[in-house]
Design a protein around this motif. Structure first.
Motif, short mmCIF file in Angstrom:
data_model
loop_
_atom_site.label_atom_id
_atom_site.label_comp_id
_atom_site.label_asym_id
_atom_site.label_seq_id
_atom_site.Cartn_x
_atom_site.Cartn_y
_atom_site.Cartn_z
N GLU A 24 85.45 37.99 11.27
CA GLU A 24 86.28 38.95 10.53
C GLU A 24 85.53 40.27 10.34
N ARG A 25 84.26 40.18 10.02
CA ARG A 25 83.48 41.40 9.83
C ARG A 25 83.40 42.20 11.13
N LYS A 26 83.18 41.51 12.24
CA LYS A 26 83.09 42.19 13.52
C LYS A 26 84.40 42.90 13.84
N LEU A 27 85.52 42.26 13.52
CA LEU A 27 86.82 42.89 13.78
C LEU A 27 86.98 44.17 12.97
N LYS A 28 86.56 44.12 11.72
CA LYS A 28 86.69 45.31 10.86
C LYS A 28 85.78 46.44 11.34
N VAL A 29 84.59 46.06 11.82
CA VAL A 29 83.70 47.07 12.39
C VAL A 29 84.32 47.67 13.64
N MET A 30 84.91 46.82 14.48
CA MET A 30 85.57 47.30 15.69
C MET A 30 86.68 48.29 15.34
N ALA A 31 87.48 47.94 14.33
CA ALA A 31 88.55 48.84 13.89
C ALA A 31 87.98 50.16 13.40
N GLY A 32 86.82 50.08 12.74
CA GLY A 32 86.21 51.29 12.18
C GLY A 32 85.71 52.26 13.24
N ILE A 33 85.38 51.75 14.43
CA ILE A 33 84.82 52.65 15.45
C ILE A 33 85.82 53.00 16.55
N VAL A 34 87.07 52.56 16.40
CA VAL A 34 88.06 52.82 17.44
C VAL A 34 88.17 54.31 17.76
N SER A 35 88.18 55.15 16.73
CA SER A 35 88.34 56.59 16.97
C SER A 35 87.16 57.18 17.73
N MET A 36 86.00 56.54 17.62
CA MET A 36 84.80 57.07 18.25
C MET A 36 84.59 56.50 19.65
N ILE A 37 85.09 55.31 19.90
CA ILE A 37 84.84 54.65 21.18
C ILE A 37 85.33 55.49 22.36
N ALA A 38 86.51 56.10 22.21
CA ALA A 38 87.07 56.89 23.30
C ALA A 38 86.21 58.10 23.63
N ARG A 39 85.43 58.57 22.65
CA ARG A 39 84.60 59.75 22.87
C ARG A 39 83.16 59.39 23.22
N SER A 40 82.81 58.13 23.14
CA SER A 40 81.43 57.74 23.37
C SER A 40 81.35 56.49 24.24
N PRO A 41 81.20 56.67 25.54
CA PRO A 41 81.05 55.50 26.43
C PRO A 41 79.87 54.62 26.02
N GLU A 42 78.82 55.23 25.50
CA GLU A 42 77.64 54.46 25.08
C GLU A 42 77.99 53.53 23.93
N LEU A 43 78.77 54.04 22.97
CA LEU A 43 79.19 53.21 21.85
C LEU A 43 80.17 52.13 22.31
N ALA A 44 81.04 52.47 23.24
CA ALA A 44 81.98 51.49 23.77
C ALA A 44 81.24 50.33 24.42
#
Length: 207
Positions: A108-128
């Protein structure tokens, strides 16, 4: 040049960075990230949560992006031990044996973290890439082993799409947590296995 002059020009070593608080700061960053999302997260919020000075955080990470990248990557630590997976003799038994209270909370925590970085993932291949490796791949690796064992036993067809089967469970859990706001418990996970994952793998549900 005199000895005095040489002493004056000798470069002074800076203070050695203290990394002992890194785990607490990274853990605090994950908490803030899961609660506020990347755009709402600030270094001040992380420092407050970790009970650390803002300067302490900035000495280690020069930007919020760097901090988030390290925090997400550190979630890979303590991942599933592939040499110690359950082997019950059936696909259902293996999948059910992986349902444990700590793993549910961690998921559950991992899912919430994933949701938190969705806006950044598209701008950062490294973070993705870091998110994929830390949040998705650990369980996917275990599931691949379970499905391939089942194929070897003749329990499921050899031509099943193992990669898609690995995605079904996490997708269902993600929908319940992120879209419906429902907590994940053992009953839900077992129901997903019996009514969705096993039928998708070619195993009929028992009457």
């Amino acid at each position: 040049m005199t000895q005095v002059d040489q002493a004056e020009v000798k470069p002074r070593l800076g203070r050695k960075r203290d990394h002992t608080r890194d785990p607490e700061i990274l853990d605090a960053a994950l908490d803030v990230l899961s609660e506020s999302g990347y755009d709402g997260m600030t270094i001040d919020m992380v420092a407050t949560r970790a009970k650390a000075g803002k300067a302490t955080v900035y000495r280690r990470w020069s930007s919020k992006a760097e901090l988030v990248l390290d925090a997400v990557a550190c979630m890979k630590q303590g991942e599933i031990d592939l040499d110690d997976l359950p082997d019950t003799g059936t696909l259902r038994g293996d999948l059910v044996a992986m349902i444990r209270t700590p793993s549910i909370r961690d998921g559950e925590r991992k899912l919430k973290v994933m949701a938190g970085i969705v806006s950044m993932i598209a701008r950062s291949p490294e973070l993705a890439a870091a998110a994929q490796e830390a949040l998705v791949e650990p369980r996917a690796r275990a599931n691949r082993i379970f499905f391939r064992r089942a194929i070897d036993r003749g329990e499921i067809p050899a031509d099943v799409d193992v990669e898609k089967l690995c995605i079904i469970g996490p997708a269902l859990v993600s929908y319940n947590v992120l879209m419906l706001g429902r907590p994940v418990d053992r009953d839900l996970l077992v129901e997903n296995i019996d009514k969705v994952i096993l039928p998708a793998a070619g195993i009929r549900a028992e009457p």
